[in-house]
Design an enzyme around this catalytic site. Structure first.
Site, PDB file in Angstrom:
ATOM      1  N   VAL A 497       0.551  -1.121   0.033  1.00  0.00           N
ATOM      2  CA  VAL A 497      -0.066   0.051   0.092  1.00  0.00           C
ATOM      3  C   VAL A 497       0.869   1.126   0.062  1.00  0.00           C
ATOM      4  CG1 VAL A 497      -1.711  -1.158   1.164  1.00  0.00           C
ATOM      5  CG2 VAL A 497      -0.106  -0.160   2.611  1.00  0.00           C
ATOM      6  N   GLU A 498       0.245   2.379  -0.360  1.00  0.00           N
ATOM      7  CA  GLU A 498       0.930   3.805  -0.184  1.00  0.00           C
ATOM      8  C   GLU A 498       2.146   3.773  -1.388  1.00  0.00           C
ATOM      9  OE1 GLU A 498       1.311   5.707   3.486  1.00  0.00           O
ATOM     10  OE2 GLU A 498      -0.671   5.663   3.839  1.00  0.00           O
ATOM     11  N   GLY A 499       2.025   2.940  -2.248  1.00  0.00           N
ATOM     12  CA  GLY A 499       2.876   3.134  -3.334  1.00  0.00           C
ATOM     13  C   GLY A 499       3.835   1.715  -2.925  1.00  0.00           C
TER      14      GLY A 499
END
Length: 812
Positions: A497-499
């Protein structure tokens, strides 16, 4: 007269000027003297001046230089540079640069770094952590949450809302707690060491999502309406970005909204008719307000003559007709709510656009700016907390657990794993704290947030893998008494997640850092794109010639520091002085090689992801090494922590050396890579992996109660009693250390070797023969039984859906 001496003197002097980064005027003066001397010595003064004067005049007369050199180069740059997409442009402009710019400079200013105050918690923040956070952790039973409920218990939800855990970043004027980045990180870290599912649940509303977007970009009406409700959990937010067909490539999302007229509150207003299909959205199944990113279009020209308006963010009450929400994904058996959301022809009035009509089309910029800070807090807190828990628990377990009659911590294979666990954890925590301090100073460090996200989650993967290896079957069997298994199971969530980490390493860290942190590259790109050609030439000229001097200086510094062992580098006089100098050397080498690669590859660099990833690794370890140095200083230079700091620094230096060698071995021009290696490593490979003796000192910190062990693992939740699954390890560790002299006494008195099979019988014999007394016999027996509670695993009845009975040994 021989020409050797003046040539040698000129070479030495130019090397010194390059090393010190002298300006163009000084360079011109030195070469003027050199050419005059050359002409006088060899009787050719006219020839010397004919060579020198034209070059000196062009370089020093800015108007002439711009006309003959800079304008031509600028026109060439405009032809060869590839176009940049709007999303790339907005990502590059997001956030700020901080210490990462110093690392790109080739000569970091250590005094400046150490002068920055160490981040600390306020009295209010510390009271919250000692009070409500501690109480919340005591309420959490991770086995119940993940295996039985697949959810937090109702009383936990109520406690979280009542105590404003969802409002840590919301200003006090709107009913929030307005905590610092360090406090936010510390709270999430502590909760996650008790339950990863609870940690993620608290993390999300305080990370990228509606709350932060409204704070920074919302209208006053949106702030007044939503922020007080979000702070107390009256509204539960989620943010929907990822689409079935657009994960990392968020700019390609097919989710769309078309400008139209519709009815809202009984009136006809302008808005969007939106449709979307999102997935992986944390808190979506329980959300009352949905943050949505979609592409906005205006085909009928209701807002103007622009049809494609860009990515836009809006807030939609989930009760709105057409909004589909409430299904669940199963993220590797973690219990935080996560699921899809869909919408079909949902009318979104402009009042629901975050920031109102003026922010239509600015959603990607908003997201990138918010992510610049949020990504540096939440997931690094989860990763660091996991490292701290693994350090305390695995070190104790390895000292308690015996095989072949000795603690498994005595085996060098286990010692290697313990060393990595401790060293990585020290480095992750140092980076976490220093970056939180940067955010407290008002920074929004986009590149550093990517470094933190990647390396703290990858560090988490390494330390938990090592912890699982040390625990063996004890870590494999899930149950109420397994404190590491669920973390191991959910590691890919943080990685993804988040990149996603592959993307973050191979494209973002260096791809964004090379432009944002470089002292001149962004200025050159801005000059290339400047609409006023004359002004563009002026800006390009200033940046270009400063850039040339910067590159010459870094190549010189890399070579000279390589030859001299960095003895010329100014560094603080601390026990880690050697490492300050070596990180300066690596900074110069990195900056020089980055410049060379960018010059040769240009825009092609962003497609050379293997090279970019290696450059990113070097930049990351320069930053984490800096954080390690600062942490040791901020802690007060404790001798007991020196092995941790030295191991972390040595590991980072060796990693950077390896990555630079890989860059040179895979350089676009192989022969040039071989030549550059002589510049960067003129005397060969200067660094090696931390040796076994240092590793043993690091591992010992984990296996023995001490202030260094407490500092390393500070911030996790445990109670030092037999009812707490982590705290009982400390209880039993102390018992084991206390009884070891008694065991030696018993073995010597009876002339035997103690083993599990004869342990209790031998204690009885020792008591009967007077080798030990009643108190000693009781202590040995209690310790033996306590050890069994540590090494035992959970057992289940045939119906595994029911909660397991606690082990008899655990209840003893």
């Amino acid at each position: 007269m021989s020409a050797v001496f003046p040539v040698f003197m000129l070479l030495a002097l130019t090397t010194l000027l390059a090393y010190l980064r002298a300006n163009l005027i000084i360079w011109t003066g030195v070469f003027a003297v050199a050419f005059l001397t050359w002409g006088w010595l060899f009787g050719t003064p006219l020839l010397a001046w004919l060579i020198f004067l034209p070059v000196a005049i062009v370089l020093n007369m800015k108007l002439l230089r711009r006309l003959l050199v800079s304008r031509r180069l600028l026109n060439w740059f405009r032809k060869v540079l590839p176009p940049m997409s709007d999303t790339e442009q907005e990502a590059l402009e997001a956030g700020t640069v901080w210490w990462d710019a110093d690392l790109f400079s080739g000569r970091p200013d250590w005094k400046k770094l150490l002068a920055i105050p160490a981040p600390s918690l306020s009295e209010e923040e510390q009271a919250f952590i000692d009070g409500p956070v501690e109480e919340l952790c005591g309420m959490l039973d991770d086995w119940e949450i993940t295996h039985e409920r697949n959810d937090l218990p109702p009383e936990v939800w109520e406690f979280i809302k009542k105590n404003k855990f969802f409002g840590m970043i919301i200003p006090k004027e709107y009913g929030g707690r307005e905590f610092s980045a360090l406090a936010n990180s510390t709270v999430v870290m502590k909760i996650a060491t008790r339950s990863m599912s609870a940690g993620v649940t608290v993390m999300v509303p305080n990370s990228l999502g509606p709350g932060e977007l409204i704070m920074h970009y919302g209208t006053e009406e949106q702030r007044k309406h939503y922020l007080p409700r979000l702070a107390i959990g009256e509204e539960i937010p989620c943010f929907a970005l990822t689409n079935l067909h657009a994960g990392s490539d968020a700019g390609a999302m097919p989710d769309s909204g078309v400008v139209c007229k519709g009815e809202h509150n009984g009136k006809e207003v302008l808005g969007f008719r939106a449709s979307w299909d999102k997935r992986y959205i944390t808190l979506a199944p329980i959300a009352t307000v949905l943050g949505l990113a979609f592409k906005a279009y205006d085909p009928d020209g209701l807002l103007g003559d622009k049809e494609e308006l860009g990515i836009t963010c809006a807030l939609i009450p989930t009760a709105t007709p057409g909004v589909e929400i409430g299904a669940r994904h199963n993220p590797l058996n973690a219990a935080f709510p996560n699921g899809p959301t869909r919408g079909k022809d949902v009318f979104i009035p402009f009042d629901w656009v975050i920031g109102g009509e003026k922010w239509i089309g600015q959603g990607w910029r908003m997201l990138m700016n918010c992510l610049s800070a949020g990504r540096a807090i939440s997931l690094p807190a989860l990763g660091t907390g996991s490292g701290k828990l693994a350090s305390r628990a695995t070190g104790a377990y390895a000292r308690i657990r015996k095989q072949f009659r000795v603690p498994i911590a005595s085996f060098e294979g286990v010692e290697e794993a313990l060393t990595r666990i401790a060293g990585y954890t020290y480095r992750m925590d140092a980076a976490r704290r220093m970056t939180a301090g940067a955010i407290a100073l008002g920074e929004s460090p986009s590149v550093l947030s990517a470094i933190l996200k990647y390396h703290c989650t990858e560090g988490m993967r390494q330390v938990i893998n090592d912890s699982m290896d040390v625990h063996g079957g004890r870590g494999v069997i899930l149950g109420p008494n397994n404190y590491v298994g669920r973390i191991y199971q959910t590691i890919p969530v943080s990685i993804t997640v988040e990149g996603a980490n592959i993307l973050t390493r191979s494209m973002i860290i260096f791809g964004q850092g090379a432009i944002r942190c470089h002292p001149y590259l962004l200025k050159e790109l801005e000059a290339v794109a400047h609409p006023d050609n004359d002004r563009g030439v002026e800006l390009f000229d200033a940046a270009l010639f400063a850039h040339v001097g910067y590159t010459i200086s870094n190549s010189t510094r890399a070579f000279v520091d390589g030859v001299t062992g960095s003895l010329l580098v100014s560094a603080p006089n601390t026990p880690l002085r050697y490492y300050y100098r070596q990180f300066s050397r690596m900074s110069a080498a990195f900056a020089f090689l980055a410049d060379v690669a960018l010059l040769i590859l240009g825009g092609e660099m962003k497609r050379r992801e293997k090279l970019s990833g290696r450059y990113g690794d070097v930049l990351s370890h320069l930053y984490m090494g800096s954080a390690t140095l600062k942490r040791f200083e901020d802690t007060g230079l404790p001798d007991a922590d020196l092995p941790l700091a030295e191991w972390s620094c040595q590991d980072s230096l060796f990693t950077m050396q390896t990555k630079l060698e890989e860059i040179l071995e895979n350089f676009p021009l192989p022969w040039f890579g071989s030549l550059l290696k002589w510049v960067v490593f003129p005397l060969g490979r200067p660094y090696r992996k931390p040796d076994d003796r240092l590793g043993a000192k690091v591992a010992d910190i984990l296996t023995t109660p001490s202030e260094a062990r407490d500092r390393l693992t500070d911030g996790i939740y445990f109670k030092e009693n037999m009812d707490d699954i982590v705290g009982r390890l400390d209880v039993v560790l102390k018992k084991v250390l206390e009884t070891e002299p008694l065991e030696e006494k018993l073995q010597a008195g009876l002339g035997i070797k103690l083993a599990a099979a004869n342990y209790l019988k031998s204690v009885e014999q020792g008591l009967s023969k007077g080798v030990i007394d009643d108190i000693e016999a009781k202590l040995l027996t209690e310790t033996f039984n306590a050890v069994e509670t540590i090494i035992a695993v959970d057992e289940f009845s045939a119906d595994t859906s029911q909660k397991s009975d606690q082990l008899k040994s655990a209840n003893a």
